[in-house]
Scaffold this active site. Sequence first.
Site, PDB file in Angstrom:
ATOM      1  N   THR A 155       5.973   6.441   6.847  1.00 45.07           N
ATOM      2  CA  THR A 155       6.514   5.925   8.113  1.00 45.07           C
ATOM      3  C   THR A 155       7.534   4.838   7.753  1.00 45.07           C
ATOM      4  OG1 THR A 155       4.563   4.535   8.321  1.00 45.07           O
ATOM      5  CG2 THR A 155       4.617   6.557   9.620  1.00 45.07           C
ATOM      6  N   LYS A 181       0.186   6.635   1.879  1.00 44.22           N
ATOM      7  CA  LYS A 181       1.245   5.976   2.646  1.00 44.22           C
ATOM      8  C   LYS A 181       0.678   4.753   3.366  1.00 44.22           C
ATOM      9  CE  LYS A 181       1.989   5.930   6.471  1.00 44.22           C
ATOM     10  NZ  LYS A 181       1.582   5.316   7.784  1.00 44.22           N
ATOM     11  N   THR A 192      -1.303   1.905   9.118  1.00 43.37           N
ATOM     12  CA  THR A 192      -2.101   3.094   8.900  1.00 43.37           C
ATOM     13  C   THR A 192      -2.043   3.408   7.430  1.00 43.37           C
ATOM     14  OG1 THR A 192      -1.669   4.039  11.038  1.00 43.37           O
ATOM     15  CG2 THR A 192      -2.400   5.532   9.336  1.00 43.37           C
ATOM     16  N   GLU A 279       5.060  -4.604   3.853  1.00 47.55           N
ATOM     17  CA  GLU A 279       6.183  -5.062   4.682  1.00 47.55           C
ATOM     18  C   GLU A 279       6.588  -6.477   4.310  1.00 47.55           C
ATOM     19  OE1 GLU A 279       5.059  -4.446   8.712  1.00 47.55           O
ATOM     20  OE2 GLU A 279       5.489  -2.316   8.612  1.00 47.55           O
ATOM     21  N   ASN A 403       7.814  -7.724  11.885  1.00 45.17           N
ATOM     22  CA  ASN A 403       6.728  -7.627  12.844  1.00 45.17           C
ATOM     23  C   ASN A 403       7.004  -8.318  14.162  1.00 45.17           C
ATOM     24  OD1 ASN A 403       4.593  -6.064  11.470  1.00 45.17           O
ATOM     25  ND2 ASN A 403       5.064  -7.574   9.897  1.00 45.17           N
TER      26      ASN A 403
END
Lengths: 408, 408
Positions: A155, A181, A192, A279, A403
């Site tokens: 993603t 992932k 996820t 991230e 975020n």
Amino acid sequence: MAVGNDPLPELHPVPGIRLATVSAGIKKPGRRDLVLIEAAPGSHCAAVFTRNAFCAAPVVVAREHWRASDGQPRYLLTNTGNANAGTGEQGLADARACAGAVAKAAGTDIQSVLPFSTGVIGEPLPVDKITAVVPEALSALHEAGWADAASGIMTTDTRPKGASRRFHCTGREYTLTGIAKGAGMIRPNMATMLAYLATDMAVAPDLLQEALREAVDMSFNRITIDGDTSTNDACVLLATGAAGNGVVASRESPEFLALRDALAEVCVSLAQALVRDGEGASKFVTVQVNGGRDEQECLDVAFTIAHSPLVKTALFASDPNWGRLLAAIGRAGLADLDVNRVGVYLNDVLIAERGCRAASYTEEQGVAAMAPEDIAIRIELNRGEAGAGVWTSDFSYDYVRINAEYRS
Amino acid sequence: MAVGNDPLPELHPVPGIRLATVSAGIKKPGRRDLVLIEAAPGSHCAAVFTRNAFCAAPVVVAREHWRASDGQPRYLLTNTGNANAGTGEQGLADARACAGAVAKAAGTDIQSVLPFSTGVIGEPLPVDKITAVVPEALSALHEAGWADAASGIMTTDTRPKGASRRFHCTGREYTLTGIAKGAGMIRPNMATMLAYLATDMAVAPDLLQEALREAVDMSFNRITIDGDTSTNDACVLLATGAAGNGVVASRESPEFLALRDALAEVCVSLAQALVRDGEGASKFVTVQVNGGRDEQECLDVAFTIAHSPLVKTALFASDPNWGRLLAAIGRAGLADLDVNRVGVYLNDVLIAERGCRAASYTEEQGVAAMAPEDIAIRIELNRGEAGAGVWTSDFSYDYVRINAEYRS
């Protein structure tokens, strides 16, 4: 942003496993966003699902089908672009509809298909787009499809993640290959983590589940980007038996021990790759706690450090801030902690002991230790023989940016 | 950055309490960085200290003296600019030296002086600078010194914090005044929350301690900026008895009930002021959880939400991200949570129920609810009668900047 620049390693095909990656156009036209994995008849499947009470519809259905098929599903269907989470009753019906489409096209029963989804939450799953390409996916299945699948399940990941081992045991060659992932939060909503592993060894179901649980505990359960747990996490291990060995049924058998070792290696490798691609990550941080009374208290200290925003922002700044480390250790809840026995190391440089800066420590040492992208924090509690480590990343401006962005 | 622009309210003098704020030049020349508080003879003192195992030297000494003085210290000495934390044995000697200097100059014993420090950690306390101004501080003591003291104890706080109440009970007037500093992390290292409260009511020591503990539990223990706990936190309540009432010795007495109410008001007001001035804060967020089986599970859910970096970055972005709220609730560890009964409200707008977006909810409602600086998140668990709330702030770029800056 991601730490390092690791290319996808060679992913060995696993006899008995075929994969297909096709485009359903769920979010972006042309993006290859649907992955189908097929296991040969007779394969066994071990699985671990998220413990989040708000688990997504596909998790509910996948767990249901996994049990109903007696741990022998034939197909794993994964779509990206839509997590089918926060979708209520309609979400359950949609997940079943997708599984049903695969079952019908493949000529098997619906319980043989486990659905997985990842992507935005709260949006209805575009079932028609998915079911429309199921026949194409079935006809595209092939053994060499691992690398494409590693990309297909991504993603906001910036790169595909995979690991693979070939190992020998009592004259036979086995393969273990895995892809994963996610981790950290997946924009725009939540993390996820999906991981699919397969081996051609034949293993009794209970041993297979035990081996997976153990490997997950020492890998995926020891990473944290931000302490948040996803509603869609799942990790699946297929064992096809195509290697032709007699079914492994003993914990002491050389085959089981070899599988455990390979699983540990592959899962740790995948887990670390998830953190490196976290991230906003600019540092890959190992927090190792030694000398504890038991493993749990070592993990308590390690996770308290790994979750501390104060520590994580200091890591982002390459600041050897031993005070924040001491404060995190001190609030980890250990009974009777003698702070005078605690030693704190950064990349093997002793920076604090007896509750204060180590006499031998110089700022130059600390700055040098914090400079690399890979940083090891080591805590010596000196009150027992246990040890445990976790892996995490730092908190950067990019973390906040990614975020805090408005959902588009 | 701070939320709102609250001026310091009028702080009523408390008969029996005198304060002085002077300059010791600890970090910046001329900065009024030393606060001395004197309680009249016969005053009682209740106190709550940090539970961090790595507590700073002044905390160790203050607790020691508080016990040795039988809860009747005469002086509270606070320096800013240096936390005397992470300073080992030398730190303990330094804290004792400062307390000793006050005791000698005031003609009392050392156990009557409780030392407090806040500021940078890991640096030796400049004892000489502090002891040099003790005589000046003693001669400057006066009853109207509360506002100056509120400024004197500040470190990276952007504004002084205080609260004050006058209340009547069975024909007598009482005063309760308090000041506080800190919360969130104090640059460059860690949070220190200090709060000093005083009343002129005469209260039995055990009741005084009970009242303080209860007030702290519902105020300072219900705020969180980042989940980190300081090594220097302390909250002290002095009761001088100067109001002339008979010593309050019953939990059912009108005086005790009135004091509890006033304490709750003052402590909650101070606690909320700390959050509003949290590092990098752009939002003041109330997380209220209702319908729990007991208070603890409500607090578990509330703190899981309040600590979630995903939720906090969404708050910074004014993003009504119900998916992140559901995910946080789901991982709070509640047994048998029926997610279909959970309702999620933003400023009284129902945004999620039955595990998905509420049918009545519109994005416009959510955006409107997130626009103000003050935001209320309310979770209805619908499985019991208990409720509890906490207060927190968001995660902003400024949070990362402030805490990632290199130490100068």
